[in-house]
Design a protein around this motif. Structure first.
Motif, PDB file in Angstrom:
ATOM      1  N   HIS A   1       0.854  -1.189   0.000  1.00 26.39           N
ATOM      2  CA  HIS A   1       0.000   0.000   0.000  1.00 26.39           C
ATOM      3  C   HIS A   1       0.880   1.226   0.000  1.00 26.39           C
ATOM      4  O   HIS A   1       1.608   1.466   0.954  1.00 26.39           O
ATOM      5  CB  HIS A   1      -0.918  -0.022   1.217  1.00 26.39           C
ATOM      6  CG  HIS A   1      -1.848  -1.180   1.196  1.00 26.39           C
ATOM      7  ND1 HIS A   1      -1.553  -2.363   1.804  1.00 26.39           N
ATOM      8  CD2 HIS A   1      -3.044  -1.341   0.585  1.00 26.39           C
ATOM      9  CE1 HIS A   1      -2.544  -3.215   1.586  1.00 26.39           C
ATOM     10  NE2 HIS A   1      -3.462  -2.620   0.854  1.00 26.39           N
TER      11      HIS A   1
ATOM     12  N   SER B   1       6.070   3.510   6.313  1.00 21.63           N
ATOM     13  CA  SER B   1       4.608   3.606   6.239  1.00 21.63           C
ATOM     14  C   SER B   1       4.043   2.217   5.969  1.00 21.63           C
ATOM     15  O   SER B   1       4.529   1.513   5.087  1.00 21.63           O
ATOM     16  CB  SER B   1       4.226   4.562   5.097  1.00 21.63           C
ATOM     17  OG  SER B   1       2.836   4.546   4.905  1.00 21.63           O
TER      18      SER B   1
ATOM     19  N   LEU C   1       0.165  -0.285   6.082  1.00 22.86           N
ATOM     20  CA  LEU C   1      -1.289  -0.260   6.253  1.00 22.86           C
ATOM     21  C   LEU C   1      -1.764  -1.528   6.970  1.00 22.86           C
ATOM     22  O   LEU C   1      -2.762  -1.515   7.673  1.00 22.86           O
ATOM     23  CB  LEU C   1      -1.976  -0.129   4.884  1.00 22.86           C
ATOM     24  CG  LEU C   1      -3.445   0.258   4.928  1.00 22.86           C
ATOM     25  CD1 LEU C   1      -3.623   1.695   5.395  1.00 22.86           C
ATOM     26  CD2 LEU C   1      -4.100   0.108   3.562  1.00 22.86           C
TER      27      LEU C   1
ATOM     28  N   LEU D   1      -1.527  -4.694   9.668  1.00 20.90           N
ATOM     29  CA  LEU D   1      -0.980  -4.959  11.003  1.00 20.90           C
ATOM     30  C   LEU D   1       0.263  -5.861  10.964  1.00 20.90           C
ATOM     31  O   LEU D   1       1.282  -5.531  11.590  1.00 20.90           O
ATOM     32  CB  LEU D   1      -2.077  -5.545  11.907  1.00 20.90           C
ATOM     33  CG  LEU D   1      -1.635  -5.996  13.298  1.00 20.90           C
ATOM     34  CD1 LEU D   1      -1.084  -4.832  14.107  1.00 20.90           C
ATOM     35  CD2 LEU D   1      -2.794  -6.655  14.056  1.00 20.90           C
TER      36      LEU D   1
ATOM     37  N   ALA E   1      -2.265   3.364   9.196  1.00 24.62           N
ATOM     38  CA  ALA E   1      -3.474   3.034   9.957  1.00 24.62           C
ATOM     39  C   ALA E   1      -3.251   2.208  11.235  1.00 24.62           C
ATOM     40  O   ALA E   1      -3.775   2.583  12.289  1.00 24.62           O
ATOM     41  CB  ALA E   1      -4.490   2.360   9.049  1.00 24.62           C
TER      42      ALA E   1
ATOM     43  N   THR F   1      -0.652  11.579  11.597  1.00 22.21           N
ATOM     44  CA  THR F   1      -1.107  12.127  10.331  1.00 22.21           C
ATOM     45  C   THR F   1       0.112  12.575   9.542  1.00 22.21           C
ATOM     46  O   THR F   1       1.213  12.689  10.090  1.00 22.21           O
ATOM     47  CB  THR F   1      -2.110  13.276  10.564  1.00 22.21           C
ATOM     48  OG1 THR F   1      -2.517  13.795   9.299  1.00 22.21           O
ATOM     49  CG2 THR F   1      -1.517  14.411  11.381  1.00 22.21           C
ATOM     50  N   VAL F   2      -0.104  12.820   8.270  1.00 19.77           N
ATOM     51  CA  VAL F   2       1.010  13.070   7.373  1.00 19.77           C
ATOM     52  C   VAL F   2       1.882  14.245   7.827  1.00 19.77           C
ATOM     53  O   VAL F   2       3.104  14.182   7.779  1.00 19.77           O
ATOM     54  CB  VAL F   2       0.470  13.238   5.935  1.00 19.77           C
ATOM     55  CG1 VAL F   2      -0.538  14.337   5.851  1.00 19.77           C
ATOM     56  CG2 VAL F   2       1.557  13.466   4.951  1.00 19.77           C
TER      57      VAL F   2
ATOM     58  N   ALA G   1     -10.927  -9.550   0.593  1.00 18.83           N
ATOM     59  CA  ALA G   1     -11.372  -8.517  -0.359  1.00 18.83           C
ATOM     60  C   ALA G   1     -10.833  -8.755  -1.775  1.00 18.83           C
ATOM     61  O   ALA G   1     -11.579  -8.658  -2.752  1.00 18.83           O
ATOM     62  CB  ALA G   1     -10.978  -7.135   0.147  1.00 18.83           C
TER      63      ALA G   1
ATOM     64  N   ASN H   1      -3.411  -9.655   0.086  1.00 18.69           N
ATOM     65  CA  ASN H   1      -3.634  -8.326  -0.478  1.00 18.69           C
ATOM     66  C   ASN H   1      -3.638  -8.399  -2.003  1.00 18.69           C
ATOM     67  O   ASN H   1      -3.079  -9.331  -2.571  1.00 18.69           O
ATOM     68  CB  ASN H   1      -2.508  -7.367  -0.061  1.00 18.69           C
ATOM     69  CG  ASN H   1      -2.638  -6.898   1.373  1.00 18.69           C
ATOM     70  OD1 ASN H   1      -1.733  -6.260   1.887  1.00 18.69           O
ATOM     71  ND2 ASN H   1      -3.747  -7.195   2.044  1.00 18.69           N
ATOM     72  N   SER H   2      -4.234  -7.387  -2.612  1.00 25.47           N
ATOM     73  CA  SER H   2      -4.193  -7.321  -4.072  1.00 25.47           C
ATOM     74  C   SER H   2      -2.798  -6.880  -4.502  1.00 25.47           C
ATOM     75  O   SER H   2      -2.135  -6.113  -3.786  1.00 25.47           O
ATOM     76  CB  SER H   2      -5.240  -6.329  -4.568  1.00 25.47           C
ATOM     77  OG  SER H   2      -5.098  -5.094  -3.917  1.00 25.47           O
TER      78      SER H   2
ATOM     79  N   PHE I   1      -4.770   3.536  -5.234  1.00 24.91           N
ATOM     80  CA  PHE I   1      -5.522   4.581  -4.534  1.00 24.91           C
ATOM     81  C   PHE I   1      -5.258   5.968  -5.135  1.00 24.91           C
ATOM     82  O   PHE I   1      -6.163   6.771  -5.343  1.00 24.91           O
ATOM     83  CB  PHE I   1      -5.149   4.575  -3.041  1.00 24.91           C
ATOM     84  CG  PHE I   1      -6.306   4.846  -2.124  1.00 24.91           C
ATOM     85  CD1 PHE I   1      -7.369   5.645  -2.524  1.00 24.91           C
ATOM     86  CD2 PHE I   1      -6.330   4.301  -0.839  1.00 24.91           C
ATOM     87  CE1 PHE I   1      -8.439   5.897  -1.668  1.00 24.91           C
ATOM     88  CE2 PHE I   1      -7.396   4.536   0.015  1.00 24.91           C
ATOM     89  CZ  PHE I   1      -8.442   5.335  -0.398  1.00 24.91           C
TER      90      PHE I   1
ATOM     91  N   ALA J   1     -15.439  -0.377   7.343  1.00 25.61           N
ATOM     92  CA  ALA J   1     -14.132  -0.990   7.596  1.00 25.61           C
ATOM     93  C   ALA J   1     -13.249  -0.141   8.511  1.00 25.61           C
ATOM     94  O   ALA J   1     -12.077   0.080   8.225  1.00 25.61           O
ATOM     95  CB  ALA J   1     -13.423  -1.293   6.274  1.00 25.61           C
ATOM     96  N   ALA J   2     -13.833   0.371   9.567  1.00 26.93           N
ATOM     97  CA  ALA J   2     -13.129   1.179  10.570  1.00 26.93           C
ATOM     98  C   ALA J   2     -12.934   2.637  10.133  1.00 26.93           C
ATOM     99  O   ALA J   2     -12.236   3.411  10.786  1.00 26.93           O
ATOM    100  CB  ALA J   2     -11.800   0.560  10.999  1.00 26.93           C
TER     101      ALA J   2
ATOM    102  N   HIS K   1     -13.980  -3.456  12.211  1.00 25.68           N
ATOM    103  CA  HIS K   1     -13.478  -3.483  10.839  1.00 25.68           C
ATOM    104  C   HIS K   1     -14.152  -4.515   9.946  1.00 25.68           C
ATOM    105  O   HIS K   1     -14.217  -4.359   8.737  1.00 25.68           O
ATOM    106  CB  HIS K   1     -11.960  -3.734  10.877  1.00 25.68           C
ATOM    107  CG  HIS K   1     -11.371  -4.048   9.543  1.00 25.68           C
ATOM    108  ND1 HIS K   1     -10.555  -5.120   9.316  1.00 25.68           N
ATOM    109  CD2 HIS K   1     -11.504  -3.433   8.348  1.00 25.68           C
ATOM    110  CE1 HIS K   1     -10.216  -5.152   8.043  1.00 25.68           C
ATOM    111  NE2 HIS K   1     -10.769  -4.146   7.432  1.00 25.68           N
TER     112      HIS K   1
ATOM    113  N   GLU L   1     -13.280  -7.834  10.417  1.00 26.07           N
ATOM    114  CA  GLU L   1     -12.303  -8.924  10.366  1.00 26.07           C
ATOM    115  C   GLU L   1     -11.469  -8.909  11.646  1.00 26.07           C
ATOM    116  O   GLU L   1     -10.929  -7.883  12.033  1.00 26.07           O
ATOM    117  CB  GLU L   1     -11.367  -8.749   9.170  1.00 26.07           C
ATOM    118  CG  GLU L   1     -10.194  -9.726   9.164  1.00 26.07           C
ATOM    119  CD  GLU L   1      -9.408  -9.689   7.859  1.00 26.07           C
ATOM    120  OE1 GLU L   1      -9.719 -10.507   6.990  1.00 26.07           O
ATOM    121  OE2 GLU L   1      -8.525  -8.833   7.714  1.00 26.07           O
TER     122      GLU L   1
END
Ligand code: B12
Lengths: 221, 347
Positions: A108, A153, A155, A157, A184, A204-205, B72, B92-93, B155, B236-237, B316, B318
């Motif tokens: 991510h 960074s 995303l 866990l 996150a 935050t960024v 997902a 993940n994708s 994204f 999802a949170a 979330h 999950e």
């Protein structure tokens, strides 16, 4: 204090800048910065207008006042405008820490991209180690490049939990590199950064900018 | 009150009445693999594994639903995209398959009936249904047409598409809506009781309300109206307080609430109209002590439990792989003890 315009003028630029960025209006944002550059030096445009605007936008996200798509577009617009209005190869900061950024075992990339664009827009140069890096890769790269601050960074866990391996491998190599984490999972558990032995976590960024500044201050830079 | 089956319990709470106790949805995706002693990848490779694992964890934790969700990016697999597995978490994708904005014009949605991975998931849901019949609800899932593009194109490019290429954005939404409706209805046909519509991009964590009203909101209204069964909308949170009225207007029966929100305020707004589900913090959960767990469960029940219209769940959709069984047992025990209706301890 150096020669400067009354504070109010900077405040007006900031207000216009924030409004332009949140409404994703690049033309207006560019006009605001061009106007500011007739009154300020490049570093002052960055410090007095861009940094405070981005800080307020980043902070707004933590309070549900600003959305992530606005945060992303703000960083993108600032990077593009700076590219247009600053002379090529112009270094804004004469002295800075050696900073790198990566995603760790995570594909991510948006968090990394936003942090990088906020830092660039604030005049910081950042080496990008890309995505999905392993702990071993990151440690060898940071040692080879004599990196002082490594921004990570993530995303997911399980990716966040891998930061501990980065720390362990750094220790094995006697590398005292400051690790700053974000993404996150760290926002959902404020103790997670300690668990994985990072030095700082940003919510935050714009925290990336504040944290780097406080590291600079602590090192007398 | 006589003890109810999970199905009776859920139907009662969805009818905004108090059942025998607060229903609990522990939304397992990977704990079934642990239970069967398999890697995550092996687990999801066969319908039989998932059907067996999901029903086993459901029974082990006296859960009030069987979760028919794989992961997902199974939808991305169906579109011909890549899925990357790992042993310690959900897959993940991989690389987005929409490389340039113009690719959107040539996009053809997959046929559910022709897709190996989706057929496998449907088989698993059919087997779950055979095992639990009408006693326990089975929950299917879809990614919303508005949220799936994050995996289809990345994204950053997707945000740019929304702001800067409106016509192509609308085109992509129509294609994704067709697929989403087809996929949701196939799951209902396979035996799912309801479908969870994951739409975190509509959350105010990701886009502002004004943009939501022009985009995710209309897309949800159009899509949910074509799904032939009850739906739950999950962010999802991500946050949803400031759009809660609009979300209710999409016709959804349940809203998944983030731990970043005050569930009491959301419950008050939704009271008698839409069921609220939440909002245990899945990420923090792995380090909760027994005291933490009981305190948190009690607190949520106190804020949102009264009058029914409430399901205790993680925030979330999950439970992370790292959450130990002890914590999960404690959540269930606390819900059974403190969630018994009428919630007399609150008087
Ligand atoms: C939108 C969303 C989705 C969307 C899009 C996801 C995506 N990016 O690919 C969809 C529906 C596709 C989705 C799916 C999944 N999701 Co999701 N999703 C979210 C949500 C709501 C936002 C995620 C996001 O991308 N945000 C954008 C990024 C940029 O935000 P951020 O990381 O918070 O970054 C900000 C700050 O933290 C900071 N920052 C970031 N990095 C850094 C670094 C430094 C150094 C600093 C200082 C600051 C900083 O700056 C950013 C801007 O302020 C979160 C929950 C939430 N409220 O955050 C869950 C979340 C990310 N999802 C999660 C999961 C597990 C999944 C799935 C794996 C579920 C599954 N089993 O299939 C899939 C996988 C998707 C995939 N890509 O393959 C989990 C991950 C944690 C975990 N449990 O492991 C989360 C956190 C939910 C939760 N609370 O558990 N999801």
């Amino acid at each position: 204090m150096e020669n400067q315009l009354p504070v109010d003028d900077a405040a007006i630029y900031i207000k216009n800048m924030i409004q332009s960025l949140l409404s994703v209006n690049k033309i207006r944002a560019k006009m605001t910065l061009m106007e500011a550059s007739t009154a300020y030096q490049p570093i002052e445009v960055v410090e007095k207008v861009i940094v405070p605007s981005l800080e307020q936008i980043g902070e707004g996200w933590t309070m549900d006042k600003v959305s992530l798509s606005q945060v992303y577009m703000s960083g993108k617009i600032c990077t593009e405008i700076l590219h247009d209005i600053m002379p090529q190869n112009h270094t804004i900061r004469k002295k800075q820490l050696r900073i790198a950024i990566a995603t760790l075992e995570d594909f991510h990339t948006l968090g990394k991209q936003i942090v990088k664009s906020f830092l660039h827009s604030s005049g910081y140069e950042v080496v990008d180690y890309g995505n999905g890096r392993s702990a071993g890769d990151l440690v060898s790269l940071t040692i080879k490049d004599k990196i002082e601050v490594l921004l990570i960074s993530v995303l997911m866990l399980p990716s966040a939990l891998k930061v501990k391996e980065v720390r362990r491998k750094m220790r094995e190599n006697q590398a005292a590199i400051t690790i700053v984490v974000g993404g996150a999972p760290f926002n959902f558990d404020d103790k997670l950064y300690e668990e994985v032995e990072a030095d700082y976590a940003g919510r935050t960024v714009s925290d990336a900018i504040n944290i780097i500044r406080s590291i600079e201050n602590s090192r007398g830079l | 009150m006589m003890s109810m089956t999970p199905m009776q319990r859920i139907l009662t709470t969805l009818g905004h009445k108090e059942p025998d106790r607060v229903p609990v949805f522990l939304l397992f995706t990977m704990h079934g693999a642990k239970e069967l002693g398999m890697s995550v990848k092996e687990y999801f490779s066969r319908a039989e594994n998932v059907a067996e694992g999901q029903v086993r964890v459901c029974r082990k934790f006296s859960n009030d639903c069987v979760y028919g969700f794989f992961y997902a990016p199974i939808e991305i697999e169906a579109w011909g995209g890549e899925v990357i597995f790992r042993d310690d978490g959900p897959p993940n994708s991989g690389m987005p398959f929409i490389k340039k904005f113009e690719d959107i014009r040539r996009l053809v949605p997959p046929e559910v009936g022709q897709s190996k991975c989706l057929l496998k998931a449907l088989d698993a849901q059919r087997m779950m249904k055979e095992k639990v019949r009408d006693d326990i609800p089975i929950i299917g899932t879809v990614m919303s047409p508005f949220s799936i593009p994050v995996m289809q194109m990345g994204f950053d490019k997707y945000i740019e598409l929304i702001y800067e290429h409106k016509e192509l954005f609308e085109h992509l939404m129509r294609i994704n809506e067709d697929f989403c409706v087809q996929w949701a209805n196939a799951q209902l046909d396979a035996g799912c009781t309801a479908v969870c519509y994951f739409d975190p991009v509509s959350s105010t964590t990701i886009i502002d309300k004004e943009l939501y009203l022009k985009t995710g909101h209309n897309i949800a209204k159009r899509t949910l109206s074509k799904i032939k069964g009850p739906t739950a909308t999950h962010f999802a949170a991500g946050r949803c307080y400031s759009i809660i009225e609009d979300v209710m207007q999409t016709g959804t029966s349940v809203i998944g609430v983030s731990v970043l929100e005050d569930i009491e305020k959301i419950k008050n707004d939704c009271k008698g109209r839409t069921t609220v589900m939440g909002n245990l913090n899945g990420i923090e959960m792995k380090r909760w002590t027994q005291e933490d767990t009981t305190r948190i469960v009690k607190d949520i029940i106190a804020k949102a439990g009264k009058g029914g219209g409430f399901i205790l769940s993680d925030n979330h959709g999950e439970i992370p792989f790292q959450v130990p069984d002890d914590v999960l047992h404690t959540i269930v025990d606390a819900a059974h003890e403190w969630g018994r209706y009428p919630l007399q301890w609150l008087k």
